[in-house]
Design a protein around this motif. Structure first.
Motif, PDB file in Angstrom:
ATOM      1  N   TYR A  26      50.910  36.879  50.871  1.00 41.95           N
ATOM      2  CA  TYR A  26      51.006  37.746  51.879  1.00 41.95           C
ATOM      3  C   TYR A  26      50.542  37.264  53.202  1.00 41.95           C
ATOM      4  O   TYR A  26      49.550  37.854  53.818  1.00 41.95           O
ATOM      5  CB  TYR A  26      50.776  39.282  51.643  1.00 41.95           C
ATOM      6  N   PRO A  27      50.938  36.127  53.982  1.00 44.45           N
ATOM      7  CA  PRO A  27      50.304  35.692  54.920  1.00 44.45           C
ATOM      8  C   PRO A  27      50.560  36.739  56.215  1.00 44.45           C
ATOM      9  O   PRO A  27      49.585  36.654  57.230  1.00 44.45           O
ATOM     10  CB  PRO A  27      51.244  34.335  55.424  1.00 44.45           C
ATOM     11  N   ASP A  28      51.432  37.448  56.223  1.00 46.36           N
ATOM     12  CA  ASP A  28      51.564  38.522  57.544  1.00 46.36           C
ATOM     13  C   ASP A  28      50.491  39.851  57.088  1.00 46.36           C
ATOM     14  O   ASP A  28      50.369  40.169  56.038  1.00 46.36           O
ATOM     15  CB  ASP A  28      52.955  38.897  57.254  1.00 46.36           C
ATOM     16  N   ASN A  29      49.839  40.207  58.249  1.00 47.20           N
ATOM     17  CA  ASN A  29      49.050  41.115  58.071  1.00 47.20           C
ATOM     18  C   ASN A  29      49.255  42.229  57.714  1.00 47.20           C
ATOM     19  O   ASN A  29      48.806  43.129  56.760  1.00 47.20           O
ATOM     20  CB  ASN A  29      48.249  41.317  59.208  1.00 47.20           C
ATOM     21  N   GLY A  30      50.413  42.680  58.214  1.00 48.32           N
ATOM     22  CA  GLY A  30      51.188  43.986  57.655  1.00 48.32           C
ATOM     23  C   GLY A  30      51.586  44.121  56.230  1.00 48.32           C
ATOM     24  O   GLY A  30      51.229  45.013  55.426  1.00 48.32           O
ATOM     25  N   ASP A  31      52.266  42.972  55.712  1.00 44.52           N
ATOM     26  CA  ASP A  31      52.374  42.718  54.186  1.00 44.52           C
ATOM     27  C   ASP A  31      51.316  42.763  53.365  1.00 44.52           C
ATOM     28  O   ASP A  31      51.156  43.444  52.202  1.00 44.52           O
ATOM     29  CB  ASP A  31      53.238  41.446  54.031  1.00 44.52           C
ATOM     30  N   LEU A  32      50.163  42.141  53.880  1.00 42.68           N
ATOM     31  CA  LEU A  32      49.111  42.028  53.276  1.00 42.68           C
ATOM     32  C   LEU A  32      48.437  43.522  52.963  1.00 42.68           C
ATOM     33  O   LEU A  32      47.698  43.831  51.905  1.00 42.68           O
ATOM     34  CB  LEU A  32      47.820  41.157  53.971  1.00 42.68           C
ATOM     35  N   MET A  33      48.225  44.198  54.124  1.00 40.83           N
ATOM     36  CA  MET A  33      47.852  45.599  54.185  1.00 40.83           C
ATOM     37  C   MET A  33      48.686  46.258  53.091  1.00 40.83           C
ATOM     38  O   MET A  33      47.733  47.318  52.271  1.00 40.83           O
ATOM     39  CB  MET A  33      47.809  45.966  55.485  1.00 40.83           C
ATOM     40  N   MET A  34      49.791  46.235  53.242  1.00 38.57           N
ATOM     41  CA  MET A  34      50.561  47.238  52.090  1.00 38.57           C
ATOM     42  C   MET A  34      49.989  46.667  50.564  1.00 38.57           C
ATOM     43  O   MET A  34      49.937  47.467  49.713  1.00 38.57           O
ATOM     44  CB  MET A  34      52.079  46.779  52.473  1.00 38.57           C
ATOM     45  N   ALA A  35      50.197  45.374  50.235  1.00 43.52           N
ATOM     46  CA  ALA A  35      49.779  45.020  48.874  1.00 43.52           C
ATOM     47  C   ALA A  35      48.427  45.555  48.644  1.00 43.52           C
ATOM     48  O   ALA A  35      48.186  45.909  47.725  1.00 43.52           O
ATOM     49  CB  ALA A  35      49.903  43.479  49.064  1.00 43.52           C
ATOM     50  N   PHE A  36      47.266  45.294  49.572  1.00 46.53           N
ATOM     51  CA  PHE A  36      46.207  45.685  49.313  1.00 46.53           C
ATOM     52  C   PHE A  36      46.098  47.247  49.293  1.00 46.53           C
ATOM     53  O   PHE A  36      45.204  47.605  48.158  1.00 46.53           O
ATOM     54  CB  PHE A  36      45.138  45.287  50.472  1.00 46.53           C
ATOM     55  N   ALA A  37      46.830  47.890  49.930  1.00 44.40           N
ATOM     56  CA  ALA A  37      46.608  49.443  49.597  1.00 44.40           C
ATOM     57  C   ALA A  37      47.186  49.861  48.419  1.00 44.40           C
ATOM     58  O   ALA A  37      46.473  50.692  47.909  1.00 44.40           O
ATOM     59  CB  ALA A  37      47.542  50.131  50.886  1.00 44.40           C
ATOM     60  N   GLY A  38      48.033  49.222  47.948  1.00 38.03           N
ATOM     61  CA  GLY A  38      48.799  49.507  46.720  1.00 38.03           C
ATOM     62  C   GLY A  38      47.767  49.568  45.394  1.00 38.03           C
ATOM     63  O   GLY A  38      47.409  50.124  44.663  1.00 38.03           O
ATOM     64  N   GLU A  39      46.811  48.102  45.616  1.00 41.36           N
ATOM     65  CA  GLU A  39      45.918  48.023  44.635  1.00 41.36           C
ATOM     66  C   GLU A  39      44.349  48.943  44.721  1.00 41.36           C
ATOM     67  O   GLU A  39      43.781  49.366  44.018  1.00 41.36           O
ATOM     68  CB  GLU A  39      45.237  46.497  44.671  1.00 41.36           C
ATOM     69  N   ALA A  40      44.175  48.976  46.072  1.00 46.56           N
ATOM     70  CA  ALA A  40      43.102  49.804  46.354  1.00 46.56           C
ATOM     71  C   ALA A  40      43.291  51.300  46.206  1.00 46.56           C
ATOM     72  O   ALA A  40      42.252  52.135  45.711  1.00 46.56           O
ATOM     73  CB  ALA A  40      42.669  49.680  48.053  1.00 46.56           C
ATOM     74  N   ASP A  41      44.303  51.909  46.183  1.00 43.19           N
ATOM     75  CA  ASP A  41      44.649  53.198  45.752  1.00 43.19           C
ATOM     76  C   ASP A  41      44.245  53.403  44.517  1.00 43.19           C
ATOM     77  O   ASP A  41      43.907  54.465  44.056  1.00 43.19           O
ATOM     78  CB  ASP A  41      46.167  53.616  46.029  1.00 43.19           C
ATOM     79  N   VAL A  42      44.494  52.510  43.552  1.00 46.02           N
ATOM     80  CA  VAL A  42      44.037  52.823  41.979  1.00 46.02           C
ATOM     81  C   VAL A  42      42.555  53.051  42.169  1.00 46.02           C
ATOM     82  O   VAL A  42      41.882  53.795  41.286  1.00 46.02           O
ATOM     83  CB  VAL A  42      44.504  51.380  41.319  1.00 46.02           C
ATOM     84  N   VAL A  43      41.999  52.002  42.668  1.00 41.85           N
ATOM     85  CA  VAL A  43      40.529  52.270  43.105  1.00 41.85           C
ATOM     86  C   VAL A  43      39.961  53.495  43.311  1.00 41.85           C
ATOM     87  O   VAL A  43      39.090  54.328  43.047  1.00 41.85           O
ATOM     88  CB  VAL A  43      39.505  51.088  43.501  1.00 41.85           C
ATOM     89  N   GLN A  44      40.446  53.876  44.636  1.00 45.00           N
ATOM     90  CA  GLN A  44      40.107  55.197  45.446  1.00 45.00           C
ATOM     91  C   GLN A  44      40.309  56.350  44.510  1.00 45.00           C
ATOM     92  O   GLN A  44      39.778  57.442  44.450  1.00 45.00           O
ATOM     93  CB  GLN A  44      41.036  55.173  46.829  1.00 45.00           C
ATOM     94  N   ASP A  45      41.509  56.489  43.641  1.00 46.87           N
ATOM     95  CA  ASP A  45      41.925  57.356  42.790  1.00 46.87           C
ATOM     96  C   ASP A  45      40.934  57.470  41.562  1.00 46.87           C
ATOM     97  O   ASP A  45      40.868  58.823  40.920  1.00 46.87           O
ATOM     98  CB  ASP A  45      43.394  57.301  42.239  1.00 46.87           C
ATOM     99  N   ALA A  46      40.363  56.502  41.129  1.00 45.31           N
ATOM    100  CA  ALA A  46      39.306  56.581  40.162  1.00 45.31           C
ATOM    101  C   ALA A  46      37.869  57.023  40.598  1.00 45.31           C
ATOM    102  O   ALA A  46      37.203  57.641  39.826  1.00 45.31           O
ATOM    103  CB  ALA A  46      39.113  55.284  39.484  1.00 45.31           C
ATOM    104  N   ALA A  47      37.813  57.256  41.934  1.00 49.41           N
ATOM    105  CA  ALA A  47      36.445  57.683  42.449  1.00 49.41           C
ATOM    106  C   ALA A  47      36.395  59.140  42.276  1.00 49.41           C
ATOM    107  O   ALA A  47      37.419  59.908  42.635  1.00 49.41           O
ATOM    108  CB  ALA A  47      36.318  57.243  43.939  1.00 49.41           C
ATOM    109  N   GLY A  48      35.058  59.765  41.961  1.00 48.26           N
ATOM    110  CA  GLY A  48      34.834  61.082  42.156  1.00 48.26           C
ATOM    111  C   GLY A  48      34.402  61.542  43.345  1.00 48.26           C
ATOM    112  O   GLY A  48      34.282  60.798  44.250  1.00 48.26           O
ATOM    113  N   PRO A  49      34.488  62.961  43.574  1.00 49.71           N
ATOM    114  CA  PRO A  49      33.944  63.206  44.737  1.00 49.71           C
ATOM    115  C   PRO A  49      32.678  62.837  45.532  1.00 49.71           C
ATOM    116  O   PRO A  49      32.692  62.416  46.753  1.00 49.71           O
ATOM    117  CB  PRO A  49      33.891  64.812  44.647  1.00 49.71           C
ATOM    118  N   ALA A  50      31.891  62.381  44.570  1.00 48.73           N
ATOM    119  CA  ALA A  50      30.497  62.025  45.054  1.00 48.73           C
ATOM    120  C   ALA A  50      30.821  60.442  45.773  1.00 48.73           C
ATOM    121  O   ALA A  50      29.717  59.926  46.444  1.00 48.73           O
ATOM    122  CB  ALA A  50      29.296  62.060  44.085  1.00 48.73           C
ATOM    123  N   ASP A  51      31.513  59.655  45.021  1.00 52.55           N
ATOM    124  CA  ASP A  51      31.665  58.169  45.347  1.00 52.55           C
ATOM    125  C   ASP A  51      32.936  57.794  46.478  1.00 52.55           C
ATOM    126  O   ASP A  51      33.171  56.671  46.724  1.00 52.55           O
ATOM    127  CB  ASP A  51      32.153  57.498  44.102  1.00 52.55           C
TER     128      ASP A  51
END
Length: 70
Positions: A26-51
């Motif tokens: 995804y050389p376009d920054n907008g596309d990269l941000m969307m792809a990153f967000a999809g993967e980052a959401d999984v990590v963010q969702d796994a975090a508890g309130p303290a993290d």
């Protein structure tokens, strides 16, 4: 159930390792941000309130670094 800090760190490290491939796919920054967000959401969702803030900060830093490399 929330992931431990070590599990979250491992997930963040895995995403960081994938960033060069995501950047190439995804050389376009907008596309990269969307792809990153999809993967980052999984990590963010796994975090508890303290993290939640810590994970958000780490993921934001990764994305900023990836965008800066464009």
């Amino acid at each position: 159930m929330s992931s431990s800090r070590a599990e979250l760190e491992s997930s963040i490290a895995s995403l960081a390792a994938r960033l060069p491939a995501l950047r190439a796919e995804y050389p376009d920054n907008g596309d990269l941000m969307m792809a990153f967000a999809g993967e980052a959401d999984v990590v963010q969702d796994a975090a508890g309130p303290a993290d939640e803030a810590w994970v958000h900060e780490r993921l934001s830093a990764l994305l900023s670094e990836a965008i800066g490399e464009a």
